[in-house]
Design a protein around this motif. Structure first.
Motif, mmCIF file in Angstrom:
data_model
loop_
_atom_site.group_PDB
_atom_site.id
_atom_site.type_symbol
_atom_site.label_atom_id
_atom_site.label_comp_id
_atom_site.label_asym_id
_atom_site.label_seq_id
_atom_site.Cartn_x
_atom_site.Cartn_y
_atom_site.Cartn_z
ATOM 1 N N ALA A 77 -8.294 40.642 -24.368
ATOM 2 C CA ALA A 77 -7.177 41.338 -23.716
ATOM 3 C C ALA A 77 -5.854 40.949 -24.357
ATOM 4 C CB ALA A 77 -7.165 41.018 -22.224
ATOM 5 N N VAL A 78 -5.677 39.667 -24.652
ATOM 6 C CA VAL A 78 -4.448 39.221 -25.301
ATOM 7 C C VAL A 78 -4.286 39.913 -26.655
ATOM 8 C CG1 VAL A 78 -3.202 37.234 -26.247
ATOM 9 C CG2 VAL A 78 -4.487 37.004 -24.108
ATOM 10 N N ALA A 79 -5.386 40.114 -27.357
ATOM 11 C CA ALA A 79 -5.348 40.780 -28.658
ATOM 12 C C ALA A 79 -5.169 42.288 -28.545
ATOM 13 C CB ALA A 79 -6.628 40.469 -29.429
ATOM 14 N N GLY A 80 -5.165 42.823 -27.323
ATOM 15 C CA GLY A 80 -5.012 44.265 -27.126
ATOM 16 C C GLY A 80 -6.311 45.034 -27.211
ATOM 17 N N LEU A 81 -7.443 44.349 -27.238
ATOM 18 C CA LEU A 81 -8.714 45.021 -27.460
ATOM 19 C C LEU A 81 -9.305 45.636 -26.198
ATOM 20 C CD1 LEU A 81 -10.220 42.477 -29.994
ATOM 21 C CD2 LEU A 81 -9.303 44.763 -30.468
ATOM 22 N N ARG A 82 -8.647 45.436 -25.059
ATOM 23 C CA ARG A 82 -9.043 46.145 -23.836
ATOM 24 C C ARG A 82 -8.193 47.388 -23.618
ATOM 25 N NH1 ARG A 82 -9.854 41.266 -19.339
ATOM 26 N NH2 ARG A 82 -11.088 39.860 -20.668
ATOM 27 N N ASP A 83 -7.240 47.625 -24.490
ATOM 28 C CA ASP A 83 -6.346 48.771 -24.363
ATOM 29 C C ASP A 83 -7.133 50.062 -24.593
ATOM 30 O OD1 ASP A 83 -4.125 50.417 -24.234
ATOM 31 O OD2 ASP A 83 -3.525 50.031 -26.304
ATOM 32 N N ASP A 84 -7.037 50.979 -23.631
ATOM 33 C CA ASP A 84 -7.769 52.247 -23.695
ATOM 34 C C ASP A 84 -6.825 53.338 -24.195
ATOM 35 O OD1 ASP A 84 -9.400 54.416 -23.423
ATOM 36 O OD2 ASP A 84 -9.645 54.253 -21.248
ATOM 37 N N VAL A 85 -7.075 53.820 -25.406
ATOM 38 C CA VAL A 85 -6.213 54.856 -25.988
ATOM 39 C C VAL A 85 -6.788 56.253 -25.780
ATOM 40 C CG1 VAL A 85 -5.240 53.304 -27.702
ATOM 41 C CG2 VAL A 85 -7.319 54.592 -28.255
ATOM 42 N N THR A 86 -7.804 56.359 -24.930
ATOM 43 C CA THR A 86 -8.426 57.659 -24.675
ATOM 44 C C THR A 86 -7.397 58.680 -24.211
ATOM 45 O OG1 THR A 86 -10.478 56.557 -24.016
ATOM 46 C CG2 THR A 86 -10.200 58.854 -23.347
ATOM 47 N N GLY A 87 -7.372 59.806 -24.846
ATOM 48 C CA GLY A 87 -6.482 60.892 -24.455
ATOM 49 C C GLY A 87 -5.113 60.855 -25.093
ATOM 50 N N PHE A 88 -4.773 59.754 -25.751
ATOM 51 C CA PHE A 88 -3.417 59.684 -26.303
ATOM 52 C C PHE A 88 -3.216 60.670 -27.449
ATOM 53 C CE2 PHE A 88 -0.231 57.521 -29.153
ATOM 54 C CZ PHE A 88 0.870 57.923 -28.404
ATOM 55 N N ALA A 89 -4.208 60.819 -28.297
ATOM 56 C CA ALA A 89 -4.072 61.755 -29.421
ATOM 57 C C ALA A 89 -3.771 63.162 -28.925
ATOM 58 C CB ALA A 89 -5.329 61.735 -30.275
ATOM 59 N N ASP A 90 -4.369 63.535 -27.800
ATOM 60 C CA ASP A 90 -4.154 64.888 -27.269
ATOM 61 C C ASP A 90 -2.726 65.072 -26.778
ATOM 62 O OD1 ASP A 90 -6.797 65.539 -27.790
ATOM 63 O OD2 ASP A 90 -7.483 64.925 -25.800
ATOM 64 N N VAL A 91 -2.209 64.085 -26.033
ATOM 65 C CA VAL A 91 -0.842 64.252 -25.528
ATOM 66 C C VAL A 91 0.177 64.061 -26.647
ATOM 67 C CG1 VAL A 91 -1.461 63.578 -23.185
ATOM 68 C CG2 VAL A 91 -0.653 61.835 -24.775
ATOM 69 N N ALA A 92 -0.139 63.227 -27.622
ATOM 70 C CA ALA A 92 0.779 63.012 -28.745
ATOM 71 C C ALA A 92 0.915 64.249 -29.606
ATOM 72 C CB ALA A 92 0.298 61.840 -29.597
ATOM 73 N N ALA A 93 -0.124 65.067 -29.633
ATOM 74 C CA ALA A 93 -0.109 66.255 -30.488
ATOM 75 C C ALA A 93 0.975 67.242 -30.109
ATOM 76 C CB ALA A 93 -1.470 66.954 -30.435
ATOM 77 N N GLY A 94 1.517 67.143 -28.889
ATOM 78 C CA GLY A 94 2.515 68.091 -28.429
ATOM 79 C C GLY A 94 3.911 67.866 -28.982
ATOM 80 N N HIS A 95 4.127 66.757 -29.674
ATOM 81 C CA HIS A 95 5.458 66.500 -30.252
ATOM 82 C C HIS A 95 5.270 65.983 -31.675
ATOM 83 C CE1 HIS A 95 9.421 64.794 -30.977
ATOM 84 N NE2 HIS A 95 9.863 65.426 -29.899
ATOM 85 N N PRO A 96 5.916 66.612 -32.652
ATOM 86 C CA PRO A 96 5.645 66.239 -34.048
ATOM 87 C C PRO A 96 5.971 64.777 -34.365
ATOM 88 C CG PRO A 96 7.534 67.737 -33.880
ATOM 89 C CD PRO A 96 6.861 67.742 -32.553
ATOM 90 N N LEU A 97 7.048 64.247 -33.817
ATOM 91 C CA LEU A 97 7.388 62.856 -34.098
ATOM 92 C C LEU A 97 6.343 61.911 -33.503
ATOM 93 C CD1 LEU A 97 9.275 60.627 -35.115
ATOM 94 C CD2 LEU A 97 10.501 60.793 -32.929
ATOM 95 N N VAL A 98 5.983 62.130 -32.242
ATOM 96 C CA VAL A 98 5.002 61.261 -31.590
ATOM 97 C C VAL A 98 3.645 61.402 -32.262
ATOM 98 C CG1 VAL A 98 3.874 60.683 -29.398
ATOM 99 C CG2 VAL A 98 6.271 61.397 -29.423
ATOM 100 N N ARG A 99 3.293 62.617 -32.664
ATOM 101 C CA ARG A 99 2.029 62.809 -33.378
ATOM 102 C C ARG A 99 2.019 61.984 -34.660
ATOM 103 N NH1 ARG A 99 2.238 67.949 -33.634
ATOM 104 N NH2 ARG A 99 3.037 68.190 -35.751
#
Length: 298
Positions: A77-99
């Motif tokens: 968890a300290v290393a960030g390996l429990r971080d769930d990035v599921t779905g982020f690519a989809d929401v990021a796709a809506g803005h060119p900078l964030v994508r």
């Protein structure tokens, strides 16, 4: 000494993910040394130090001291390996900078330290002052209360909240902390045990009830302690302008406008803020810098 090997996802980078955990390069409690991240902590099991190093597609976690078993279990968890990035690519796709940022920093994962008071200490000292003032106050406070951490690195343990709570507020004047922040810190320290044993929602509720602690401090704790990817630091002096300028080309904004711009990224709003900061985005600066003040003689 306890050693654990952590599997990592493709493209993961420890240095990118943990870049924000130390308070500057000279944090007395956490630092990078020759590619290894060293982190001193007062765990529920006792004091300990965690060393994280990435080699050959895995992260080696080495823990020292009485708190080593707790740190070993928490290392992913300290290393960030429990971080769930599921779905982020989809929401990021809506803005060119964030994508673009999502692709550029695909290696980034959000750490979750699991320890409330060290991050709360830092957040209170960061309230409404310059970064330099906050760091100087933090380093002086740690050196006053800190004890040597276990392990081979010359780190200090974060202050014991019971020791902090026992001090009068004027103790902190010589560390550059005025009465308002000092009193808030004493209140937070007195609640530290209950905050540590609470879950994220209950801890946030308890924090909001402490005079001197507002949404900014709560969000900073949620983001780092629990790895909350949606926590947004409302009330930050710079963040609202950074977000507005990056996402809409607006050099100045309110917190409400920032939240409006971040709404399409619900569930990952804090992650978007972290990516903007990691990439060095800023807003135009007008007017003089804030002065660095001293309360040492108060």
């Amino acid at each position: 000494m306890i050693i654990r090997t952590l599997a990592v996802p493709a493209g993961y980078r420890l240095d990118v993910s943990l870049g924000g955990l130390p308070f500057g390069r000279h944090d007395p409690c956490a630092r990078w040394v020759a590619g290894t991240f060293w982190w001193a902590a007062r765990t529920p099991a006792g004091p300990g130090t965690l060393a994280l190093r990435q080699d050959a597609g895995a992260v080696a976690a080495t823990a020292y001291g009485p708190g080593a078993p707790w740190l070993r279990e928490r290392a992913d968890a300290v290393a960030g390996l429990r971080d769930d990035v599921t779905g982020f690519a989809d929401v990021a796709a809506g803005h060119p900078l964030v994508r673009g940022l999502a692709r550029r920093y695909a290696a980034l994962r959000l750490p979750a330290t699991g320890l409330v008071f060290p991050r709360l200490l830092r957040a209170v000292l960061e309230q409404k002052v310059t970064g330099k003032e906050a760091y100087l106050a933090y380093a002086a406070t740690v050196r006053h209360f800190g004890a040597p951490a276990p392990g081979p690195q010359p780190l200090l343990l974060p202050p014991d909240p019971a020791a902090v709570a026992a001090e009068p507020y004027w103790t902190f004047h010589r560390f550059g902390v005025e009465q308002r922040r000092a009193t808030t810190l004493l209140r937070a320290a007195a609640l530290a045990d209950r905050l540590q044993s609470a879950g994220p929602a209950d801890a946030a509720r308890r924090l909001r009830a402490v005079p001197g602690i507002g949404p900014w401090t709560v969000a900073e704790v949620r983001h780092t302690v629990y790895g909350d990817a949606d926590a947004v630091s409302v009330g930050d002096y710079h963040l609202k302008n950074i977000v507005a300028y990056a996402l809409a080309g607006e050099p100045r904004a309110t917190d409400d406008r920032m939240l409006e711009l971040l709404a399409p990224f619900a569930g990952h709003r804090g992650r978007v803020c972290a990516l903007l900061l990691r990439a060095g985005h800023g807003a135009p600066r007008w007017g003089p810098r804030q002065p660095v003040r001293s309360f040492a003689r108060f």
